[in-house]
Design a protein around this motif. Structure first.
Motif, PDB file in Angstrom:
ATOM      1  N   GLU A 161      71.453 -39.966 -20.344  1.00  0.00           N
ATOM      2  CA  GLU A 161      72.741 -40.593 -20.049  1.00  0.00           C
ATOM      3  C   GLU A 161      73.637 -40.602 -21.282  1.00  0.00           C
ATOM      4  O   GLU A 161      74.846 -40.364 -21.182  1.00  0.00           O
ATOM      5  CB  GLU A 161      72.526 -42.021 -19.546  1.00  0.00           C
ATOM      6  N   TYR A 162      73.050 -40.844 -22.457  1.00  0.00           N
ATOM      7  CA  TYR A 162      73.841 -40.889 -23.684  1.00  0.00           C
ATOM      8  C   TYR A 162      74.490 -39.537 -23.966  1.00  0.00           C
ATOM      9  O   TYR A 162      75.674 -39.444 -24.302  1.00  0.00           O
ATOM     10  CB  TYR A 162      72.958 -41.315 -24.851  1.00  0.00           C
ATOM     11  N   VAL A 163      73.720 -38.458 -23.841  1.00  0.00           N
ATOM     12  CA  VAL A 163      74.263 -37.124 -24.093  1.00  0.00           C
ATOM     13  C   VAL A 163      75.326 -36.773 -23.059  1.00  0.00           C
ATOM     14  O   VAL A 163      76.364 -36.189 -23.387  1.00  0.00           O
ATOM     15  CB  VAL A 163      73.125 -36.081 -24.090  1.00  0.00           C
ATOM     16  N   GLY A 212      82.819 -47.371 -24.689  1.00  0.00           N
ATOM     17  CA  GLY A 212      82.175 -48.676 -24.538  1.00  0.00           C
ATOM     18  C   GLY A 212      80.759 -48.542 -24.004  1.00  0.00           C
ATOM     19  O   GLY A 212      79.846 -49.251 -24.450  1.00  0.00           O
ATOM     20  N   ARG A 213      80.548 -47.630 -23.080  1.00  0.00           N
ATOM     21  CA  ARG A 213      79.197 -47.396 -22.563  1.00  0.00           C
ATOM     22  C   ARG A 213      78.287 -46.845 -23.661  1.00  0.00           C
ATOM     23  O   ARG A 213      77.115 -47.237 -23.766  1.00  0.00           O
ATOM     24  CB  ARG A 213      79.259 -46.417 -21.392  1.00  0.00           C
ATOM     25  N   ARG A 215      78.560 -47.399 -26.906  1.00  0.00           N
ATOM     26  CA  ARG A 215      78.243 -48.494 -27.823  1.00  0.00           C
ATOM     27  C   ARG A 215      77.178 -49.406 -27.232  1.00  0.00           C
ATOM     28  O   ARG A 215      76.279 -49.882 -27.946  1.00  0.00           O
ATOM     29  CB  ARG A 215      79.511 -49.287 -28.157  1.00  0.00           C
ATOM     30  N   TYR A 216      77.266 -49.672 -25.937  1.00  0.00           N
ATOM     31  CA  TYR A 216      76.266 -50.507 -25.281  1.00  0.00           C
ATOM     32  C   TYR A 216      74.879 -49.866 -25.352  1.00  0.00           C
ATOM     33  O   TYR A 216      73.887 -50.533 -25.669  1.00  0.00           O
ATOM     34  CB  TYR A 216      76.673 -50.740 -23.827  1.00  0.00           C
ATOM     35  N   LEU A 217      74.793 -48.568 -25.074  1.00  0.00           N
ATOM     36  CA  LEU A 217      73.502 -47.890 -25.120  1.00  0.00           C
ATOM     37  C   LEU A 217      72.934 -47.877 -26.531  1.00  0.00           C
ATOM     38  O   LEU A 217      71.729 -48.076 -26.734  1.00  0.00           O
ATOM     39  CB  LEU A 217      73.650 -46.456 -24.592  1.00  0.00           C
ATOM     40  N   ARG A 218      73.780 -47.649 -27.524  1.00  0.00           N
ATOM     41  CA  ARG A 218      73.304 -47.648 -28.910  1.00  0.00           C
ATOM     42  C   ARG A 218      72.773 -49.019 -29.311  1.00  0.00           C
ATOM     43  O   ARG A 218      71.731 -49.140 -29.953  1.00  0.00           O
ATOM     44  CB  ARG A 218      74.431 -47.216 -29.862  1.00  0.00           C
TER      45      ARG A 218
END
Length: 296
Positions: A161-163, A212-213, A215-218
């Motif tokens: 999802e991050y990539v 924002g998504r 940053r949340y995942l990190r």
């Protein structure tokens, strides 16, 4: 007399150069116009996104073609959380020990729930946030506190999802740059300029939401959550002066007997009138039967 063939050759070369430049200029203008007014589905593909510098917070968003692979063993994009139950001799000492474990691994206490009523088992639930790299160390630190009864750990891989979100942001930033350049050099109708500005605002809103998504995942991947429940042993004997478990059992039996007698007495208010009615009806029936026999 000057020969004519050099002049003719010079004009022919100039014509070829101008003819080759004209289609290129027209093609460039057509491309800019298509990008400015194309719908959202016509965005550049991930292969056209520019390379970035990595996963650093606040830096450029990685392109999937050049971004480093998410290493599950390193836990870079693994969200880990766990729950544990520990039996301790003293609730206060257990809570202090859990707080000390969180401080020792570089974490902090997020939430605390305490139950210490008179008729309740003394229990406390402490939710701590610890660095993901020291999550196993925090679990190991629970053993000296008391008897570890249960441990439940879950892990969620969000690398894909991050990539994917990073590629979307990279494409949106590329489109934003082209829109800004087009808006700076665009001359024409006011409606065309407003259309470009609306598309630019939509692209920037999409970038902010996707960033924002990321940053949340990190943040979730960098910090793990551990909820520790500590409780005192269940009481085997009663409190001091109560006489112990046997005395409490006798008292409970006496209370049950008193309750049974009270229920029976309360039922008499219904049973006695009903018995009187049944008896009266039986007496009347017997007398009437005797009278009928005497008449016969």
């Amino acid at each position: 007399m000057i020969p004519r063939w050099p002049v003719v050759l010079l004009f022919a070369m100039s014509g070829v150069a101008c003819g080759d430049r004209g289609p290129r200029v027209a093609e460039r203008r057509a491309t800019d116009s298509e990008v400015a007014f194309a719908p959202s589905a016509a965005r550049p593909t991930p292969e056209a996104a520019p390379p970035s510098e990595g996963f650093a917070a606040g830096g450029p968003i990685p392109d999937p073609a050049v971004a480093p692979a998410v290493d599950s063993a390193a836990g870079a994009m693994i969200i880990r959380s766990g729950r544990a139950s520990v039996q301790v001799d003293s609730l206060d000492a257990g809570v202090r020990a859990v707080r000390e474990v969180a401080r020792r691994v570089g974490g902090w206490v997020a939430n605390v729930s305490l139950q210490a009523g008179r008729d309740q088992t003394h229990t406390a639930t402490i939710e701590i946030k610890v660095p993901a790299a020291r999550f196993d160390e925090a679990l190991a630190g629970l053993r000296p506190i008391g008897q570890v009864e249960s441990v439940d750990v879950t892990a969620q891989d969000v690398g894909e999802e991050y990539v994917d979100v990073g590629a979307r942001v990279a494409n949106a930033r590329r489109l934003e740059g082209r829109l800004v350049e087009l808006l700076a050099t665009r001359t024409g109708k006011l409606s065309d300029v407003l259309s470009v500005e609306r598309e630019l605002a939509r692209v920037r809103e999409e970038i902010e939401r996707q960033e924002g998504r990321l940053r949340y995942l990190r943040t979730r991947a960098a910090t793990s959550t551990l909820a520790v429940t500590v409780h005192e042993p269940l009481p085997v004997v009663g409190e001091r002066g109560s006489g112990g478990v046997l005395a409490e059992s006798f008292r409970e039996a006496w209370r049950n007997f008193v309750g049974f007698v009270a229920g029976f007495i309360a039922a008499l208010g219904t049973l006695v009138p009903a018995a009187l009615l049944v008896t009266g009806a039986a007496v009347v029936a017997v007398r009437m039967r005797r009278r009928f026999r005497a008449q016969e």
